[in-house]
Design an enzyme around this catalytic site. Structure first.
Site, short mmCIF file in Angstrom:
data_model
loop_
_atom_site.label_atom_id
_atom_site.label_comp_id
_atom_site.label_asym_id
_atom_site.label_seq_id
_atom_site.Cartn_x
_atom_site.Cartn_y
_atom_site.Cartn_z
N ASP A 213 0.85 -1.19 0.00
CA ASP A 213 0.00 0.00 0.00
C ASP A 213 0.89 1.24 0.00
OD1 ASP A 213 -2.46 -1.35 0.05
OD2 ASP A 213 -2.40 -1.55 2.23
N ASP B 113 -7.01 -1.52 -4.60
CA ASP B 113 -8.06 -1.17 -3.65
C ASP B 113 -8.99 -0.11 -4.23
OD1 ASP B 113 -6.79 -2.87 -1.83
OD2 ASP B 113 -5.67 -1.23 -0.90
#
Length: 170
Positions: A132, A150
């Protein structure tokens, strides 16, 4: 009977060709997701952060769990669990895309969700965690860091809701 046999391959071919654009969208999401993750891991050390604006940073973090680091502190079984869920979701989405290939908004939603799911499955399979790096914040309050996969899943979910609301409204 001869008519049915000769038309079956054409229908099968038409079904496959109508699936191709949706798989292409998913492939683009996967490509953008993986290229962005490769880039960030080459430019940043784990935990390193760079402010780009008053509300957005790039930061390299790893997530061993699911959304919002759900189950991230577990012993490692979650890697296989979430990988299996991602693969199962992709298979089910392909089934849905074949059945509903003509429903454009619905298929856009599914293609984005599938691309995001596979992008994160790739991370879990290769690294044991999801990479991330997008960090949005207001003052000292930060949303959990996330990635392009995401984002695609969230956009796909929003499109899915819009599509359902449109159908209910008809």
């Amino acid at each position: 009977m001869a008519t049915k046999k000769s038309s079956f391959p054409m229908n099968k071919t038409a079904s496959r060709s109508s699936l191709v654009p949706w798989l292409g969208i998913a492939a683009i999401v996967i490509l953008l997701d993986q290229l962005s993750k490769i880039t960030i891991t080459r430019l940043f050390s784990y935990g390193e952060s760079k402010a780009l604006s008053s509300f957005f940073n790039l930061v390299l973090v790893y997530n061993k769990g699911a959304a919002f680091s759900f189950l991230a502190a577990e012993s490692g079984w979650q890697r296989y669990f979430f990988t299996a869920i991602g693969i199962g979701a992709a298979i089910f989405i392909i089934y849905l895309l074949r059945r509903h290939a003509g429903q454009r908004l619905f298929c856009w939603a599914l293609a984005l969700i599938m691309g995001g799911a596979i992008g994160n499955v790739i991370d879990r399979a290769l690294y044991g965690h999801v990479i991330d790096f997008l960090d949005f914040h207001v003052n000292n309050w930060h949303w959990p860091a996330f990635n392009i996969a995401d984002s695609a899943i969230c956009i796909g979910a929003a499109l899915f809701i819009v599509d359902e609301l449109r159908r209910v409204g008809k």
